[in-house]
Design an enzyme around this catalytic site. Sequence first.
Site, PDB file in Angstrom:
ATOM      1  N   SER A  14       0.779  -1.232   0.000  1.00 21.13           N
ATOM      2  CA  SER A  14       0.000   0.000   0.000  1.00 21.13           C
ATOM      3  C   SER A  14       0.815   1.289   0.000  1.00 21.13           C
ATOM      4  O   SER A  14       0.356   2.293  -0.517  1.00 21.13           O
ATOM      5  CB  SER A  14      -0.942   0.016   1.203  1.00 21.13           C
ATOM      6  OG  SER A  14      -0.213   0.054   2.410  1.00 21.13           O
ATOM      7  N   HIS A  42      -5.571  -4.314  -0.672  1.00 17.95           N
ATOM      8  CA  HIS A  42      -5.332  -3.123  -1.480  1.00 17.95           C
ATOM      9  C   HIS A  42      -5.504  -3.393  -2.966  1.00 17.95           C
ATOM     10  O   HIS A  42      -5.078  -2.594  -3.800  1.00 17.95           O
ATOM     11  CB  HIS A  42      -3.933  -2.573  -1.202  1.00 17.95           C
ATOM     12  CG  HIS A  42      -3.761  -2.128   0.200  1.00 17.95           C
ATOM     13  ND1 HIS A  42      -3.040  -2.857   1.119  1.00 17.95           N
ATOM     14  CD2 HIS A  42      -4.257  -1.069   0.866  1.00 17.95           C
ATOM     15  CE1 HIS A  42      -3.094  -2.246   2.288  1.00 17.95           C
ATOM     16  NE2 HIS A  42      -3.827  -1.163   2.165  1.00 17.95           N
ATOM     17  N   LYS A  73     -12.623  -0.317   1.879  1.00 19.63           N
ATOM     18  CA  LYS A  73     -11.774   0.238   0.824  1.00 19.63           C
ATOM     19  C   LYS A  73     -12.519   0.276  -0.502  1.00 19.63           C
ATOM     20  O   LYS A  73     -13.567   0.889  -0.615  1.00 19.63           O
ATOM     21  CB  LYS A  73     -10.440  -0.487   0.769  1.00 19.63           C
ATOM     22  CG  LYS A  73      -9.688  -0.361   2.095  1.00 19.63           C
ATOM     23  CD  LYS A  73      -8.361  -1.025   2.086  1.00 19.63           C
ATOM     24  CE  LYS A  73      -7.761  -0.882   3.486  1.00 19.63           C
ATOM     25  NZ  LYS A  73      -6.581  -1.623   3.668  1.00 19.63           N
TER      26      LYS A  73
END
Length: 140
Positions: A14, A42, A73
């Site tokens: 990330s 991610h 996310k």
Amino acid sequence: GINAEYGVTDGVFSMDGTIAPLPEICDLADKYNALVFVDECHATGFLGRTGRGTDELTGVQGRVDIINSTLGKALGGACGGYTTGPKEVIEILRQRSRPYLFSNTMPPAVVGAALKVFELLTESSELPELVARNTMHFRS
């Protein structure tokens, strides 16, 4: 099985966006008879043609044994996550994972939203393609 050797990596790191060399990791796992575990927190929702993550992006779908990711996310959820893998691995996680054992169930609205996002990603590659275009725009 559960007592196997494991190769464990993030799919995307990330801090700098480096993508793990999954083909090479999978080759090493094959050589040493190990399982491959990828944390896709991610990558899920926007990497790969349909947003399935690093394994899709790098062409190793079916060679990654365990995938862990988040429903937050890119998927837009506020909480929750998931792990996919061999039944015996999932069962031991259910029995021994303290965060799983001592957590509450997810709110139905979060589950519904996550299911809808997975449905959208399955039906079209439009959203991951948009993220890829925007990423290229802002990096250039």
